[in-house]
Design an enzyme around this catalytic site. Structure first.
Site, PDB file in Angstrom:
ATOM      1  N   ALA A  44      -5.465 -11.109  11.446  1.00 59.92           N
ATOM      2  CA  ALA A  44      -5.178 -12.543  11.488  1.00 59.92           C
ATOM      3  C   ALA A  44      -3.797 -12.848  10.941  1.00 59.92           C
ATOM      4  O   ALA A  44      -3.067 -13.686  11.488  1.00 59.92           O
ATOM      5  CB  ALA A  44      -6.244 -13.305  10.704  1.00 59.92           C
ATOM      6  N   ASP A  45      -3.408 -12.169   9.864  1.00 65.41           N
ATOM      7  CA  ASP A  45      -2.095 -12.401   9.273  1.00 65.41           C
ATOM      8  C   ASP A  45      -0.982 -12.063  10.250  1.00 65.41           C
ATOM      9  O   ASP A  45       0.010 -12.778  10.354  1.00 65.41           O
ATOM     10  CB  ASP A  45      -1.928 -11.611   7.969  1.00 65.41           C
ATOM     11  CG  ASP A  45      -2.146 -10.110   8.128  1.00 65.41           C
ATOM     12  OD1 ASP A  45      -2.862  -9.683   9.067  1.00 65.41           O
ATOM     13  OD2 ASP A  45      -1.625  -9.346   7.291  1.00 65.41           O
ATOM     14  N   ASP A  65       6.714  -8.539   6.924  1.00 69.61           N
ATOM     15  CA  ASP A  65       5.865  -9.300   6.013  1.00 69.61           C
ATOM     16  C   ASP A  65       5.528  -8.414   4.818  1.00 69.61           C
ATOM     17  O   ASP A  65       4.774  -7.451   4.934  1.00 69.61           O
ATOM     18  CB  ASP A  65       4.596  -9.752   6.735  1.00 69.61           C
ATOM     19  CG  ASP A  65       3.744 -10.705   5.905  1.00 69.61           C
ATOM     20  OD1 ASP A  65       4.019 -10.882   4.696  1.00 69.61           O
ATOM     21  OD2 ASP A  65       2.790 -11.269   6.469  1.00 69.61           O
ATOM     22  N   THR A  68       0.553  -7.252   0.236  1.00 68.41           N
ATOM     23  CA  THR A  68      -0.269  -6.101  -0.142  1.00 68.41           C
ATOM     24  C   THR A  68       0.112  -4.904   0.709  1.00 68.41           C
ATOM     25  O   THR A  68       0.231  -3.783   0.220  1.00 68.41           O
ATOM     26  CB  THR A  68      -1.769  -6.424   0.038  1.00 68.41           C
ATOM     27  OG1 THR A  68      -2.067  -7.591  -0.729  1.00 68.41           O
ATOM     28  CG2 THR A  68      -2.633  -5.278  -0.414  1.00 68.41           C
ATOM     29  N   THR A 120      13.222   6.347 -17.689  1.00 68.40           N
ATOM     30  CA  THR A 120      12.042   6.341 -16.827  1.00 68.40           C
ATOM     31  C   THR A 120      11.849   5.003 -16.116  1.00 68.40           C
ATOM     32  O   THR A 120      11.583   4.964 -14.909  1.00 68.40           O
ATOM     33  CB  THR A 120      10.786   6.687 -17.651  1.00 68.40           C
ATOM     34  OG1 THR A 120      10.971   7.991 -18.214  1.00 68.40           O
ATOM     35  CG2 THR A 120       9.537   6.694 -16.787  1.00 68.40           C
TER      36      THR A 120
END
Length: 181
Positions: A44-45, A65, A68, A120
Site C-alpha cells: 500500500a505504501d 522512500d 523502516t 567507534t
C-alpha cells in the site's frame, strides 16, 4: 504497512470520526495500473507513493522512500507502478549492528563530518550514513541504466531529510509524497 494496526485504526475511525476508513489494498481504488508480476504483492505504501509522486512530478520517476525499509519505486510517465527495490532501512541497519555486536554502542544516525571515523561512534555513523548514500546512489544509477530513460528522483519518508544536500542523484526532497497519495 502494519496489518496488526488496521483493526485498531478502523475502530478509532468508526468510533471517533464516525466514518468508514479507506484502507489501501482492501477497499480503495487508486486508479494506478500495477505492472508487476504479482500485483497483489504491491504494498500500500508503494502504491500511494506512485499516486502522490505522479500527481506532483513529471515521470518517469524513482521514488526513494526511506523508512523502516528503503524502497525505490519505479513509476512510469503515465503513473503506473512498475516495481522497484526493497532494502532494509537505515534505522533497522543501525539497530541490527548494535544488537549483533556486543561491544558496539547504540548511536544516533547523523551525517559525520568525515568518512573516516576516528572512534567507534563516528566509524559507525560514517559506515551507516555513507553506506546508505552509496546504496541510494548505486541503486538510482542501476535503475536508470536498466530503465533506459531519464528519470526524476524524488526522496520521501521519515529519514529522507537526513540525506538532503549529501547527493546530487536526488532531484527533489518531498516529505509529503505518501500523505498526498
Amino acid at each position: 504497512v502494519v496489518p496488526q494496526s488496521i483493526f485498531h485504526l478502523r475502530n478509532l475511525s468508526r468510533r471517533y470520526l464516525h466514518t468508514e476508513p479507506l484502507v489501501i489494498g482492501e477497499n480503495a481504488v487508486l486508479g494506478v495500473e500495477i505492472r508487476i508480476d504479482k500485483p497483489s504483492e504491491a504494498g500500500a505504501d508503494r502504491l500511494v507513493n506512485a499516486v502522490g509522486a505522479h500527481a506532483a512530478y513529471p515521470g518517469p520517476l524513482i521514488v526513494v522512500d526511506s523508512g523502516t525499509a528503503t524502497n525505490f519505486d519505479v513509476i512510469a510517465a503515465d503513473g503506473a507502478f512498475e516495481g522497484g527495490v526493497i532494502a532494509p532501512g537505515i534505522n533497522l541497519s543501525m539497530q541490527a549492528l548494535h544488537q549483533a555486536a556486543a561491544r558496539l554502542p547504540r548511536v544516533a544516525i547523523q551525517r559525520p563530518k568525515c568518512v573516516i571515523g576516528r572512534d567507534t561512534v563516528t566509524a559507525m555513523q560514517s559506515g551507516v550514513f555513507w553506506g546508505y548514500m552509496a546504496l541510494i546512489e548505486g541503486m538510482i544509477d542501476r535503475i536508470r541504466g536498466e530503465y533506459g530513460a531519464e528519470m526524476t528522483v524524488v526522496a520521501t519518508g521519515g529519514v529522507a531529510s537526513l540525506f538532503e544536500g549529501s547527493t546530487d542523484k536526488i532531484d527533489i526532497f518531498d516529505p509529503d509524497v505518501t500523505i498526498r497519495g
